[in-house]
Design a protein around this motif. Structure first.
Motif, PDB file in Angstrom:
ATOM      1  N   GLY A 393       0.891  -1.604   0.066  1.00 56.09           N
ATOM      2  CA  GLY A 393      -0.023   0.035  -0.418  1.00 56.09           C
ATOM      3  C   GLY A 393       0.434   1.238   0.077  1.00 56.09           C
ATOM      4  N   PHE A 413      -4.484   0.580  -1.297  1.00 62.42           N
ATOM      5  CA  PHE A 413      -3.773  -0.895  -0.820  1.00 62.42           C
ATOM      6  C   PHE A 413      -4.695  -1.497  -2.261  1.00 62.42           C
ATOM      7  CE2 PHE A 413      -5.178   0.386   3.610  1.00 62.42           C
ATOM      8  CZ  PHE A 413      -3.137   0.173   4.082  1.00 62.42           C
ATOM      9  N   LYS A 419      -4.697 -11.194   5.233  1.00 58.36           N
ATOM     10  CA  LYS A 419      -5.320 -10.090   6.558  1.00 58.36           C
ATOM     11  C   LYS A 419      -3.678 -10.261   8.076  1.00 58.36           C
ATOM     12  CE  LYS A 419      -9.833 -10.180   5.429  1.00 58.36           C
ATOM     13  NZ  LYS A 419     -10.882  -9.856   5.712  1.00 58.36           N
ATOM     14  N   TYR A 423      -3.633  -7.270   9.179  1.00 54.86           N
ATOM     15  CA  TYR A 423      -4.340  -6.514  10.355  1.00 54.86           C
ATOM     16  C   TYR A 423      -4.851  -7.493  12.014  1.00 54.86           C
ATOM     17  CZ  TYR A 423      -8.641  -4.781  13.482  1.00 54.86           C
ATOM     18  OH  TYR A 423      -9.828  -4.444  14.639  1.00 54.86           O
ATOM     19  N   VAL A 433      -6.670   3.673   8.233  1.00 58.24           N
ATOM     20  CA  VAL A 433      -7.057   4.491   6.730  1.00 58.24           C
ATOM     21  C   VAL A 433      -7.449   5.911   7.063  1.00 58.24           C
ATOM     22  CG1 VAL A 433      -7.543   2.223   6.269  1.00 58.24           C
ATOM     23  CG2 VAL A 433      -8.827   3.300   7.363  1.00 58.24           C
ATOM     24  N   TYR A 439     -12.933   3.452   2.456  1.00 55.09           N
ATOM     25  CA  TYR A 439     -12.838   3.225   3.279  1.00 55.09           C
ATOM     26  C   TYR A 439     -13.211   3.599   4.689  1.00 55.09           C
ATOM     27  CZ  TYR A 439      -8.645   0.802   1.235  1.00 55.09           C
ATOM     28  OH  TYR A 439      -8.222  -0.241   0.443  1.00 55.09           O
ATOM     29  N   PHE A 453      -6.812  -0.949   8.068  1.00 52.92           N
ATOM     30  CA  PHE A 453      -7.018  -1.963   6.714  1.00 52.92           C
ATOM     31  C   PHE A 453      -7.902  -2.989   7.630  1.00 52.92           C
ATOM     32  CE2 PHE A 453      -5.654  -3.949   3.360  1.00 52.92           C
ATOM     33  CZ  PHE A 453      -6.165  -3.838   2.703  1.00 52.92           C
ATOM     34  N   ASN A 458     -14.135  -1.762   5.731  1.00 55.29           N
ATOM     35  CA  ASN A 458     -12.494  -2.097   5.372  1.00 55.29           C
ATOM     36  C   ASN A 458     -11.432  -2.319   4.576  1.00 55.29           C
ATOM     37  OD1 ASN A 458     -13.045   1.146   6.277  1.00 55.29           O
ATOM     38  ND2 ASN A 458     -11.834   0.776   7.969  1.00 55.29           N
ATOM     39  N   ILE A 461      -9.360  -3.596  -2.102  1.00 56.30           N
ATOM     40  CA  ILE A 461      -7.928  -4.114  -2.601  1.00 56.30           C
ATOM     41  C   ILE A 461      -7.896  -3.844  -3.754  1.00 56.30           C
ATOM     42  CG2 ILE A 461      -8.088  -6.363  -1.697  1.00 56.30           C
ATOM     43  CD1 ILE A 461      -5.488  -6.113  -1.032  1.00 56.30           C
TER      44      ILE A 461
END
Length: 518
Positions: A393, A413, A419, A423, A433, A439, A453, A458, A461
């Protein structure tokens, strides 16, 4: 302090003869001098008396003084020395009754046999030395300064304790206000971790203005007296140890408002090697003079082995640094409303080696990131974006003082949907974000906070291209109203295949580039 010059000459001669070895077994001789590292290794959690038997017959050490008692910012009755051996710098505190005799750069020979090695308030030091224990060999010797992040120091504090260390682009947290000074303890955030900047009231710079951020050089001390706080402290020696100062934000100063620039395109996979060829395209929604209103651009990459925080989301978010995030400071130049500009690799080519030059386009910041670290954080590497796997990103921020809590002005991103490295839902951290076309920091339906994110809604992508190394420009498109500061058409993602002769007009014009209206 002894001043017998014949003795000093013999000592110097013995040092030269000893070289890097403590023993000369072939000659049947044992060196009387050992290293700071060897002394530190003796400590196993309890006070002890230093004996020759524990050091293979050695009873003395050498080191260069790094503390500066004249500046007023050094613990009482202490002199700090360090030495470098085989590329490793180690330091130690000497507890002395008369420390003012020793100046920065003095090379000392210290007889440590019979003295005590102990931790005092957490700091490892030699206690029980007298003036007769020390011989000054020479003065004005070069002092080695290590560069490290607070994360690395926290990871291996024993390696950095009592050495002179430089921390680049440290941020005072919370941000100071105009008129605040250095006196006391200040938390300094640097990438994914923090330490304490300590200044005694007697320091000759103590009452000068505290910056919001700076490059801080100082001696690393351990102080475990205050519970529930990092014991790692950095004590600058003099005012000149604090450089690249950034003043606190002026509460009455002009701000840029929402979306002064927007992200409009990305080249993450140029034709051939990517090193120093990746870049980001932006478009200004208002006139900007970066000398008056600086910005920061930060890229991220999140492969499973990317460190720090390999295999998981970075606790420092966009400010993590290392192999996770790379920062560009935009502090010079101007752009006009509607103008495209670029940030990225130093080669400034549209599509890798031997392709159309972008050098005549508007570049606000370029770095040879293969051989140079980022502006404040980010380690040099062969690429600042991923070409496959977990998402990468880019985010743009107002100012150059960025920490984990900083919220971007715009963010995009692209890549895979994994993930884990982006996150952390258990500890609630990752990449922040902003409310833009994809977002929301608050879930519109439930009013639940979702500042990261891959948190809540959110999830947007742009996928990686199915085929690598085609030489693709990611056109984001969309339409932005510069008056209302809103997206009238959300951005998407079109991979435009370039050649070596692609012209600049192909990525800056047409219906599929980002439009700025009003």
């Amino acid at each position: 302090m002894k001043t017998n010059y014949l003795y000093i000459y013999l000592i110097i001669a013995s040092l030269a003869f000893a070289g890097c070895k403590k023993h000369d077994f072939a000659a049947g001789k044992v060196s009387t001098i050992t290293y700071i590292e060897e002394i530190r290794s003796l400590y196993k959690g309890s006070d002890l008396i230093i004996l020759k038997d524990a050091l293979a017959g050695a009873g003395s050490i050498t080191g260069v003084v790094i503390s500066n008692i004249d500046s007023g910012n050094v613990p009482l009755n202490t002199v700090v020395i360090q030495s470098t051996r085989k590329g490793r710098t180690r330091g130690l505190i000497l507890n002395l009754e008369n420390p003012s005799v020793y100046k920065p750069g003095d090379s000392l020979l210290i007889k440590v046999e019979g003295s005590s090695l102990k931790r005092v308030k957490g700091a490892l030091q030699i206690v029980g030395l007298t003036d007769a224990s020390i011989v000054k060999i020479s003065a004005n010797n070069k002092i080695n300064v290590q560069t490290a992040s607070s994360y690395n120091i926290s990871l291996k504090p024993d390696e950095y304790e009592s050495t002179l260390v430089q921390i680049k682009s440290g941020l005072i947290n919370p941000l100071p206000t105009f008129g605040d000074n250095f006196i006391g303890d200040k938390s300094v955030v640097n990438g994914a971790d923090s330490l304490i900047l300590h200044t005694e009231a007697t320091a000759n710079y103590a009452k000068t203005d505290l910056p919001a951020g700076a490059t801080f050089t100082g001696i690393v001390f351990i102080n475990n007296e205050i519970p529930n706080r990092t014991p790692i402290q950095l004590w600058p020696r003099v005012s000149t140890d604090i450089t690249e100062r950034v003043a606190p934000p002026d509460p009455n100063g002009p701000g840029l408002g929402k979306f002064p620039v927007v992200i409009t395109g990305i080249v993450a996979d140029a034709k051939g090697g990517d090193g120093n060829y990746e870049y980001v395209q932006f478009r200004a929604t208002r006139d900007i003079d970066f000398t008056k209103n600086p910005l920061s651009v930060i890229t991220c990459t999140n492969g499973g082995t990317a460190a720090p925080y390999a295999g998981t989301a970075p606790a420092g978010g966009w400010a993590t640094g290392g192999g996770r995030t790379y920062k560009f400071n935009l502090t010079s130049g101007t752009v006009a409303k509607g103008e495209f500009f670029y940030v990225g690799g130093s080669n400034q080519r549209i599509n890798g080696a031997n392709s159309t030059s972008l050098s005549t386009s508007k570049w606000i910041r370029s770095i040879a990131y293969v051989t140079n670290d980022g502006d404040g954080f980010g380690s040099k590497s062969s690429g600042i974006f991923p070409n496959s796997g977990n998402a990468g990103g880019v985010a743009v921020f107002e100012g150059t003082i960025i920490n984990e809590t900083s919220v971007p002005l715009d963010v995009v991103f692209f890549g895979g949907s994994g993930k884990t490295t982006l996150y952390n839902a258990v500890n609630n951290y990752g990449y922040r974000v902003v409310n833009n076309d994809h977002y929301n920091t608050i879930d519109p339906a439930t009013a639940t906070d979702q500042p990261f994110f891959f948190q809540g809604t959110n999830q947007y992508i742009i996928p990686h291209s199915a085929v690598a190394d085609l030489g693709l420009f990611l056109k984001l498109g969309g339409s932005f109203n510069a008056t209302t500061k809103t997206w009238t058409t959300a951005r998407g993602g079109i991979y435009y295949q370039m050649s070596l002769t692609t012209s600049v007009s192909e990525i800056e014009s047409g219906a599929d580039v980002t439009q700025i209206t009003n």
